[in-house]
Design an enzyme around this catalytic site. Structure first.
Site, PDB file in Angstrom:
ATOM      1  N   HIS A 187      18.108  -1.990 -21.392  1.00  0.00           N
ATOM      2  CA  HIS A 187      18.576  -0.677 -20.952  1.00  0.00           C
ATOM      3  C   HIS A 187      18.719   0.250 -22.151  1.00  0.00           C
ATOM      4  O   HIS A 187      19.030  -0.187 -23.260  1.00  0.00           O
ATOM      5  CB  HIS A 187      19.940  -0.788 -20.269  1.00  0.00           C
TER       6      HIS A 187
ATOM      7  N   CYS B 292      26.528  -4.524 -17.292  1.00  0.00           N
ATOM      8  CA  CYS B 292      25.653  -4.530 -18.466  1.00  0.00           C
ATOM      9  C   CYS B 292      25.599  -3.165 -19.148  1.00  0.00           C
ATOM     10  O   CYS B 292      25.664  -3.078 -20.380  1.00  0.00           O
ATOM     11  CB  CYS B 292      24.256  -5.001 -18.078  1.00  0.00           C
TER      12      CYS B 292
END
Length: 337
Positions: A244, A130
């Site tokens: 994130h 990711c």
């Protein structure tokens, strides 16, 4: 367009559930859904396109008649089951780390290397990490313009990067602390995450980097077809629920200004420029969540560089459950239609 029989391995987890939502939102042609999970989830149902589907035990036999498998399970289960599904004719798009660096398995971010999807001799296609996806989607168009030399990255990764156990643990810790209680055991984290930062994701290697920190370089080399791609990365777990963030500094082969970078990124697929610091407008995890664009801002020269005209620093945020996992996998599946 004929519908596809789509199985989701790990259907009841955070990423698996998000995969179902992305399939529905993007109107992927699913004729039948096959949700697969471990024994503890068998007997549950998942709802997809107004239909309830019973969760089945993930076994090799469950892949019979399946066209596409979206893998949202861990490395061990993926390595055991997906090759068996592939041998039965299903094309497997896997979110685990099990196959990412295999020479005969393409590793794909559609905005960068969708052409690699065409060659998947093992019927396996790997979804990158990711943080790799979030960092490379905006990096790629800048590389095409000025040629990347090296990259320094610090990631600020949300609790949900550790799945549902990570989300639940952060909530539990805050509740315990707010009640004046000791937090006790902090699994899946090594230490208390609430009101804290943990500068470790993954196990440490001999070089002092963690396994998570090395993924950006190793995976980036394969995705961008740049065998000399060099990255120094530090990954930090932060007490954020979702999305994130990354601070990225890049040295380029050629001159590139912040203004040029903004213009390039404003036209780049999968990217949204959010960069008006005078108005306190910049990417934040809350704004990046529940959507698929990588938000990029704080674009500026690296004043510490000996060639600041060839160096940029920027900040980006992305929803690691959606674009960083589920949507990227569904985008790959769309390329197979």
């Amino acid at each position: 367009m004929a519908g596809k029989v789509v199985a989701i391995l790990g259907a009841t987890g955070v990423v698996g559930m998000q995969m179902m939502q992305c399939l529905e939102e993007r109107k992927f042609p699913v004729s039948r859904l096959v949700p697969l999970a471990s024994e503890r989830s068998v007997g549950k149902t998942v709802r997809f396109c107004d239909t309830d589907y019973p969760v089945q035990l993930a076994t090799p036999q469950a892949f019979a008649g399946v066209d596409i498998v979206l893998g949202a399970a861990g490395d061990t289960q993926a390595a055991e089951l997906l090759p068996q599904a592939a041998q039965q004719g299903a094309v497997c798009i896997d979110n685990s780390h099990a196959f990412r660096l295999c020479d005969d398995v393409p590793l794909v971010i559609p905005e960068i290397n969708r052409q690699d999807i065409a060659c998947h001799p093992r019927n396996l296609i790997a979804n990158p990490n990711c943080a790799t996806i979030i960092g490379l989607v905006p990096t790629w168009p800048l590389h095409q313009a000025a040629g990347i030399k090296r990259m320094i990255v610090s990631t600020y990764q949300a609790a949900s990067g550790a799945g549902m156990p990570g989300l639940n643990e952060l909530v539990r810790e805050h509740r315990a602390l707010d009640a004046g209680q000791d937090v006790g055991a902090t699994d899946p984290f090594a230490y208390q995450l609430a009101y804290n930062l943990i500068p470790q994701i993954g196990g440490f290697t001999e070089e002092g980097y963690t396994s998570e920190e090395l993924k950006m370089q190793h995976e980036g080399r394969k995705i961008m077809h740049l065998p000399q791609f060099c990255v120094s990365c530090t990954c930090v777990r932060v007490p954020v629920m979702r999305s994130h963030s990354e601070s990225i500094t890049i040295d380029f082969e050629n001159d590139i200004s912040p203004e040029e970078a903004r213009a390039i990124l404003s036209e780049a697929p999968g990217v949204k420029v959010v960069d008006k610091p005078d108005e306190l407008v910049y990417p934040m995890p809350l704004d990046a969540s529940d959507q698929d664009l990588i938000l990029v801002g704080r674009i500026r020269r690296d004043l510490s560089s000996p060639q600041p005209e060839r160096s940029l620093t920027f900040w980006c945020c992305g929803d690691q459950i959606r674009k960083g996992a589920a949507t990227n996998a569904v985008q790959i599946a769309e390329c197979l239609l």
